[in-house]
Design a protein around this motif. Sequence first.
Motif, PDB file in Angstrom:
ATOM      1  N   LYS A 132       0.731  -0.699   0.029  1.00 45.62           N
ATOM      2  CA  LYS A 132       0.344  -0.101   0.126  1.00 45.62           C
ATOM      3  C   LYS A 132       0.766   1.482  -0.030  1.00 45.62           C
ATOM      4  N   HIS A 133       2.244   1.329   0.022  1.00 44.97           N
ATOM      5  CA  HIS A 133       2.781   1.967   0.465  1.00 44.97           C
ATOM      6  C   HIS A 133       4.000   2.724  -1.085  1.00 44.97           C
ATOM      7  N   GLY A 134       4.077   1.554  -1.972  1.00 41.87           N
ATOM      8  CA  GLY A 134       4.286   1.513  -2.854  1.00 41.87           C
ATOM      9  C   GLY A 134       5.004   0.364  -3.223  1.00 41.87           C
ATOM     10  N   TYR A 135       6.121   0.166  -3.177  1.00 48.64           N
ATOM     11  CA  TYR A 135       7.375  -1.262  -3.326  1.00 48.64           C
ATOM     12  C   TYR A 135       8.034  -1.525  -1.930  1.00 48.64           C
ATOM     13  N   ARG A 136       7.947  -3.198  -2.460  1.00 53.70           N
ATOM     14  CA  ARG A 136       9.226  -3.649  -0.643  1.00 53.70           C
ATOM     15  C   ARG A 136       9.639  -4.546  -1.556  1.00 53.70           C
ATOM     16  N   GLY A 137      10.895  -5.182  -0.663  1.00 50.79           N
ATOM     17  CA  GLY A 137      11.098  -6.156  -1.648  1.00 50.79           C
ATOM     18  C   GLY A 137      12.960  -6.212  -0.906  1.00 50.79           C
ATOM     19  N   GLY A 138      13.800  -7.233  -1.403  1.00 54.77           N
ATOM     20  CA  GLY A 138      15.413  -7.442  -0.346  1.00 54.77           C
ATOM     21  C   GLY A 138      15.950  -9.334  -0.568  1.00 54.77           C
ATOM     22  N   PRO A 139      17.124  -9.217  -0.226  1.00 55.78           N
ATOM     23  CA  PRO A 139      16.882 -10.646   0.239  1.00 55.78           C
ATOM     24  C   PRO A 139      15.859 -12.060   0.144  1.00 55.78           C
ATOM     25  N   ALA A 140      15.007 -11.769   1.119  1.00 58.41           N
ATOM     26  CA  ALA A 140      14.118 -12.386   1.640  1.00 58.41           C
ATOM     27  C   ALA A 140      13.535 -12.154   0.188  1.00 58.41           C
ATOM     28  N   TYR A 141      13.043 -11.609  -0.201  1.00 54.48           N
ATOM     29  CA  TYR A 141      12.037 -11.003  -1.439  1.00 54.48           C
ATOM     30  C   TYR A 141      12.196 -12.765  -2.718  1.00 54.48           C
ATOM     31  N   TYR A 142      13.931 -11.799  -3.039  1.00 56.16           N
ATOM     32  CA  TYR A 142      14.552 -12.834  -4.382  1.00 56.16           C
ATOM     33  C   TYR A 142      14.907 -13.962  -4.019  1.00 56.16           C
ATOM     34  N   MET A 143      14.684 -14.629  -2.416  1.00 50.86           N
ATOM     35  CA  MET A 143      15.147 -15.552  -2.068  1.00 50.86           C
ATOM     36  C   MET A 143      14.058 -17.078  -2.121  1.00 50.86           C
ATOM     37  N   GLU A 144      13.130 -16.119  -1.937  1.00 53.15           N
ATOM     38  CA  GLU A 144      11.454 -16.570  -2.413  1.00 53.15           C
ATOM     39  C   GLU A 144      10.971 -17.028  -3.170  1.00 53.15           C
ATOM     40  N   LYS A 145      11.158 -15.365  -4.383  1.00 53.10           N
ATOM     41  CA  LYS A 145      10.917 -15.806  -5.442  1.00 53.10           C
ATOM     42  C   LYS A 145      11.806 -16.674  -6.817  1.00 53.10           C
ATOM     43  N   GLY A 146      13.276 -16.697  -6.319  1.00 53.08           N
ATOM     44  CA  GLY A 146      14.037 -16.320  -7.485  1.00 53.08           C
ATOM     45  C   GLY A 146      14.782 -18.336  -7.188  1.00 53.08           C
ATOM     46  N   LEU A 147      14.938 -18.076  -6.370  1.00 53.32           N
ATOM     47  CA  LEU A 147      15.346 -19.442  -5.407  1.00 53.32           C
ATOM     48  C   LEU A 147      14.614 -20.328  -5.305  1.00 53.32           C
ATOM     49  N   ASN A 148      13.089 -20.021  -5.031  1.00 53.55           N
ATOM     50  CA  ASN A 148      12.075 -20.739  -4.583  1.00 53.55           C
ATOM     51  C   ASN A 148      12.083 -21.479  -3.430  1.00 53.55           C
ATOM     52  N   LYS A 149      12.861 -20.842  -2.370  1.00 50.78           N
ATOM     53  CA  LYS A 149      13.388 -20.999  -0.507  1.00 50.78           C
ATOM     54  C   LYS A 149      12.949 -20.218  -0.308  1.00 50.78           C
ATOM     55  N   LYS A 150      11.751 -20.242   0.527  1.00 52.27           N
ATOM     56  CA  LYS A 150      10.941 -19.369   0.988  1.00 52.27           C
ATOM     57  C   LYS A 150      11.962 -19.323   2.682  1.00 52.27           C
ATOM     58  N   TRP A 151      12.344 -21.017   3.705  1.00 57.29           N
ATOM     59  CA  TRP A 151      12.726 -20.661   4.538  1.00 57.29           C
ATOM     60  C   TRP A 151      13.800 -20.153   4.342  1.00 57.29           C
ATOM     61  N   MET A 152      14.672 -19.907   3.405  1.00 56.37           N
ATOM     62  CA  MET A 152      15.703 -19.248   3.441  1.00 56.37           C
ATOM     63  C   MET A 152      15.699 -17.612   4.114  1.00 56.37           C
TER      64      MET A 152
END
Length: 483
Positions: A132-152
């Motif tokens: 709702k404020h715009g965007y957010r992201g960072g390592p946790a997000y590319y670990m989940e979406k890019g590597l499919n490793k949410k635990w990481m």
Amino acid sequence: MLSFLQNIVSKGNTLLWSYVLIALLILLGLYFTFKSKFVQFRFFGEMFRLLGDGASNSVSSKKEKKHGVSSFQAFCISTASRVGTGNLAGVAIAISLGGPGAVFWMWLIALIGAASSFVESTLAQIYKIKDKHGYRGGPAYYMEKGLNKKWMGIVFSILITLSYGFVFNAVQTNTITFAFEQAFGINRVVMGLCITAFTVVVIFGGVKRIAKVVELIVPIMAVAYVLVALFVIVKNISAIPSLFSLIIKNAFGLEQVVGGGVGIALKTTIMNGIKRGLFSNEAGMGSAPNAAATAEVSHPVKQGFIQTLGVFTDTILICSATAFIILLSGAHISKGLTGIQLTQSALSSQVGSWGNTFIALCILLFAFSSIIGNYYYGESNIGFLNANKTWLIIYRILVLGMVMFGAVAKVQIVWDMADLFMGLMAVINLIAIAMLSKIAFAALKDYAKQKKEGKDPVFTVNSIEGLENVECWDESEEDLLGA
């Protein structure tokens, strides 16, 4: 029990910071540098152009107000966290322990690490999500979406929230209150309450208010500090050639060879320079990508460039300013002076007694901006762990408690554990960006191709073949061109 825990933490920090992390950061930094064909040098001019465009357009477009913060504001958020008391006290510690040559190794690690910063920040942009404020992201997000490793991503989020959101903010407040007590005799509790009150006003305004505050503080503090350093340099202009000669000779042990000893002294010089550089610019550590993801840009590489410039700003500009002040003054030769006291003594010897007051004010701006930047890194990762607003409110209250705690207390085990958490967080991030780096390189190739064709580069999910789990790059080209 406490001594046992302290021993475990101490050994963990020694292993991480003296061997594992330094090796990983240097090797991966070199790998990213060669694979990107020296991106941090090839596009140096482009970085300044983009930063200038971001500053002139900051908080002006309707699209930016509706979605993310400006590219310049994202740069200020990350710089606010990077540029802290370490730039004033940390550099002094490196010189007092490792000698003038530590400055050379500090520069070198920044030049190498800048490529790591490009990769992690570009990935943060590619895999950012909308809120709702715009965007957010960072390592946790590319670990989940890019590597499919949410635990990481979950492990990373917990580590960065504990270290940056809580403990490092207490460290910053601790430094501010000590500096003001020594410079002005202000009671530490009173100063702590004031800092906490200002922190409340800023962090409860969300990322947009954080962006506006750091957009004001960061340029003022950086320019003022560099101008004072330039005054010291001009005053001692004839000593500049011998200064660089001293740094280079000490960096490679040439002075120690003449003096009859090298070995341990040279290792100390190299290790202190590298460690201070890594602590200061945070390249590859996984912190700055949280700020990089907030920006509204037409191509992820644009924010990758901006954050790369942030590494240079922190180390090559701000840290060098401190180093030159200390070395030109000769204060580093004095026995018993280290940390912020060494910086204060060095500046006072060059500009007079007001140098102490100036350093205290710099610490206030540098450290308070770090509190805000560090807080946001935690907020972004709390959002990853649980989007429920109750958790965010709890997090904010705990942050304020740690800010106040840092003003009046210092428990060494807490600071040591924060170093351990940050080290573990960095290792996890470096593994992730190494695995995803080909995507950042593909984005860079796409950017360079469009620039060669005379276009203002625009990115879509189709710009990289096989790119999946991307949320924010489906817009039409016309929409993106307005960013």
